[in-house]
Design a protein around this motif. Structure first.
Motif, PDB file in Angstrom:
ATOM      1  N   LEU A  10      16.568   9.521   1.978  1.00  0.00           N
ATOM      2  CA  LEU A  10      17.923   9.306   2.486  1.00  0.00           C
ATOM      3  C   LEU A  10      18.878   8.998   1.338  1.00  0.00           C
ATOM      4  CD1 LEU A  10      19.934   8.859   4.810  1.00  0.00           C
ATOM      5  CD2 LEU A  10      19.198   6.471   4.878  1.00  0.00           C
ATOM      6  N   SER A  13      19.548  12.174  -0.590  1.00  0.00           N
ATOM      7  CA  SER A  13      20.403  13.068   0.186  1.00  0.00           C
ATOM      8  C   SER A  13      21.851  12.583   0.193  1.00  0.00           C
ATOM      9  CB  SER A  13      19.884  13.183   1.619  1.00  0.00           C
ATOM     10  OG  SER A  13      18.576  13.709   1.653  1.00  0.00           O
ATOM     11  N   LEU A 288      22.340  12.585   8.425  1.00  0.00           N
ATOM     12  CA  LEU A 288      21.211  12.044   7.661  1.00  0.00           C
ATOM     13  C   LEU A 288      20.621  10.804   8.326  1.00  0.00           C
ATOM     14  CD1 LEU A 288      22.603  12.424   4.013  1.00  0.00           C
ATOM     15  CD2 LEU A 288      20.850  13.816   5.129  1.00  0.00           C
ATOM     16  N   ASN A 291      18.656  11.800  11.457  1.00  0.00           N
ATOM     17  CA  ASN A 291      17.348  12.355  11.097  1.00  0.00           C
ATOM     18  C   ASN A 291      16.378  11.268  10.656  1.00  0.00           C
ATOM     19  OD1 ASN A 291      18.072  14.998  11.662  1.00  0.00           O
ATOM     20  ND2 ASN A 291      18.794  15.411   9.592  1.00  0.00           N
TER      21      ASN A 291
END
Length: 310
Positions: A10, A13, A288, A291
């Protein structure tokens, strides 16, 4: 260890997302300040605005300043309205969040029972006509773009029949068409997947054992089959959630919804790049985080997935 790895992904990202949002301003051809202020703006005003936005500094200095502002919660200032980007997003975010949450809830509440019911109805090559109708209808619905469905719903339900509001957020009835436009395609796609997974589960030995004990169907489906379907449903649902959130951009524009989707379209048209950057960060961050939440929830429902990644 697997949880830490997920949070590490995370963080990576988010770093890529932030860097891409920063690059957005510099990949736009021409001078974004001149584009926002107009060709007739005085050169002194343009230079002052460029200095205010740090666009007259070296690129590395702009990037470090951008990161520092983000860490302190400062998303910059709108070029058009002069308001802090954070304030604009804060005022518009609840409308988008409510719309997306309601749509996702509808997707799950419709697709899971529908997929299970169709699997129970068509298992063992039974009711072929019902199976063909189901796959044909859901296949067609899953292919219709959200904005096209939204336009069709407005034309029929609002303009043609006058049953529901055409646009705006003015009460519970105004939610029906935007939620339907957003949820219809994902619900159709997920119900097809749930049906396939349900057929696999219904063929397992423990389901046959439960049937041999003459347990009520409600008990077989809810207690024995449903928990084993949730992993696949949540996995695909998490992927569909990202597309659903992105779909709010065009759907909000069609319904003049006062959320982030319509705001980012207006910002792009007005070349308000700091506001576009901020909204892109919010949209990307939500996807994000959703997810990550799905990954962690799957780890709780199926601990073996956490062990496999360790």
């Amino acid at each position: 260890m697997s949880v830490l790895r997920r949070f590490g992904r995370l963080a990576l990202s988010l770093f890529v997302l932030v860097s891409a949002a920063f690059a957005m301003l510099h990949l736009v051809p021409g001078d974004p300040v001149r584009a926002a202020l107009g060709d007739d703006a005085p050169a002194a005003l343009v230079e002052a605005r460029r200095h205010e936005l740090w666009l007259d500094r070296p690129l590395w200095e702009q990037y470090t300043h951008y990161l520092h502002r983000l860490i302190t919660g400062d998303l910059g200032t709108s070029m058009v309205s002069g308001l802090p980007v954070g304030d604009v997003i804060g005022a518009r975010f609840p409308a988008t969040a409510t719309l997306a949450a309601l749509s996702l809830a509808v997707v799950l509440l419709v697709s899971v029972p529908t997929g299970m019911a169709m699997a129970a109805l068509t298992r063992g090559e039974r009711h072929r006509a019902a199976e063909l109708t189901f796959t044909g209808v859901t296949g067609a619905l899953s292919l219709i773009p959200e904005f096209l469905l939204a336009v069709g719903l407005v034309a029929v339900m609002s303009v043609g029949l006058g049953w529901l509001p055409v646009a705006g957020m003015s009460g519970p009835a105004s939610y029906l068409l935007p939620v339907l436009a957003l949820a219809c395609g994902p619900a159709a796609a997920l119900s097809r997947i749930v049906r396939v997974e349900s057929l696999k589960v219904f063929g397992q030995d423990y389901i046959r054992t439960a049937r041999s004990k003459r347990l009520p169907r409600r008990l077989i489906y809810l207690r024995h089959a449903l928990p084993n379907l949730l992993t696949a449903a949540l996995t695909i649902g998490g992927l569909l959630a990202g597309g659903l959130i992105a779909g709010t951009v065009l759907v909000e524009t069609v319904f003049a919804w006062p959320g982030l989707g319509s705001t980012i379209v207006q910002s792009i048209q007005g070349k308000d790049y700091p506001l576009v950057q901020g909204i892109v960060l919010v949209y990307g961050g939500i996807v994000l985080v959703v997810n990550l939440g799905v990954d962690l929830l799957l780890g709780v429902l199926d601990p073996r997935s956490m062990i496999r990644e360790s």
